[in-house]
Scaffold this active site. Sequence first.
Site, PDB file in Angstrom:
ATOM      1  N   ASP A  99      84.533  56.806  87.134  1.00 21.81           N
ATOM      2  CA  ASP A  99      84.630  58.257  87.017  1.00 21.81           C
ATOM      3  C   ASP A  99      86.014  58.596  86.455  1.00 21.81           C
ATOM      4  O   ASP A  99      86.424  58.015  85.450  1.00 21.81           O
ATOM      5  CB  ASP A  99      84.336  58.922  88.374  1.00 21.81           C
ATOM      6  CG  ASP A  99      84.364  60.439  88.347  1.00 21.81           C
ATOM      7  OD1 ASP A  99      83.396  61.051  87.845  1.00 21.81           O
ATOM      8  OD2 ASP A  99      85.351  61.024  88.820  1.00 21.81           O
ATOM      9  N   HIS A 295      75.414  58.037  89.212  1.00 21.86           N
ATOM     10  CA  HIS A 295      76.840  58.138  88.877  1.00 21.86           C
ATOM     11  C   HIS A 295      77.738  57.221  89.709  1.00 21.86           C
ATOM     12  O   HIS A 295      78.791  56.812  89.240  1.00 21.86           O
ATOM     13  CB  HIS A 295      77.290  59.591  89.058  1.00 21.86           C
ATOM     14  CG  HIS A 295      78.736  59.804  88.744  1.00 21.86           C
ATOM     15  ND1 HIS A 295      79.271  59.528  87.498  1.00 21.86           N
ATOM     16  CD2 HIS A 295      79.773  60.224  89.514  1.00 21.86           C
ATOM     17  CE1 HIS A 295      80.567  59.810  87.516  1.00 21.86           C
ATOM     18  NE2 HIS A 295      80.900  60.216  88.720  1.00 21.86           N
TER      19      HIS A 295
END
Length: 316
Positions: A99, A295
Site C-alpha cells: 500500500d 488489497h
Amino acid sequence: MIRHRLVEANGIRLRVAEEGAGPLVVLCHGFPESWYSWRHQLRALAEAGFHAVAPDMRGYGGSDAPAEIDRYTLLHLVGDMVGLIDAMGAEPAVIAGHDWGAPVAWHTALLRPDRVRAVIGLSVPFRPRGSARPTAVMPQTDDAVFYQLYFQTPGVAEAELERDARATIRRLAFSGSGDYEGDRVFMVPRSGGFLSRTADPATLPRWLTEADLDFFAGEFSRTGFRGGLNWYRNIDRNWELLAPFAGARVTVPALYVAGDRDLVVAFPGMDQLIANLSRFVPALRRTIMLPGCGHWTQQERPREVNAAMVEFLKSL
C-alpha cells in the site's frame, strides 16, 4: 520470537518489530496499518535466514508523529528508511512495501540504490512521475470525489474514522479484501463519508481474527488516524519534490505482487502500468497476480506471499 525496540532514524524515533538474523529486509506498511501487518512475514523471513524488521512508519503506532503536515513527504519517509537501514548496521538492505509503504520502498530504491540491493512492492506498483499535479487529475463528479481528495482537508476524515476506530478497521479490512463481493469503490459520496460505501461483515474473513482486529483498533484508538492521513496530504508536494527525478528508473532487482481483486489494480490506467512495469523497473524479476486476493496482500495470502518473497530473496 518477535522483539520490539525504539530506533533513532532521520531525527525521529521509530518503533520496530524484528525477528531473525542475517541479511536485512525492511518491511514498510501502509494505511491504516502498523508493523503488525507483517506478522506472518517476520517469522517466515527469520526462518529463511533473514533479519526481518517491520517499523511502525512515521505517524503510526509507537513511532513519532510530527504535528506538521509537511513533515510527511515521500522524502521524509525515504529518509526514515535510509536512517533505519543505517541504524541496523548500514549494510545495503532489501526493502519491501505494501500500500503506501510500496511507494516508500520503490522510491528508497530509486533514490538510494547504494543503500537498497532489491525491492519488493505489494499492491502498488512503481508509478513514474506524471506530467500533471496529482490532485488535479483525480476523478470527481457532482456527487462524489476520489477518496484521496476526501482525505485532503485536515480534520474531516479524522472525525469520521475516529468515531469508532474498531468499526473503521473492521469495515476497511473486509471491504478492501477479496472476500467482499460488492463493488470495488474508491469514490466518496459528497453527501456521505468514506465509510458509507463500505460493508460491516457479519463475521470476519478467515485471514483476520478478533485478536488481530483488537490490535489494530487499539493502536488507532490511541493514536488517531491523522499521522497516516497526512501522507495523503503531501501527494502534490511529493510531485513537486520529485521533479528532478522525472523519468528516472528503479534499477535494482524487483518483485511485484498483487491480488487480482485489489481495488488499487482497478484504478484507471493501472492495468497498462502493471503490464508495462518493466519499462520503469528494468530489473523486474516477476509480477505475481494472486487470484481472488484483495488489497491486504500479505495478510490475506501469507503463504503465497512468504514463498514468493523467500524465493526472490534467495535468488539475489
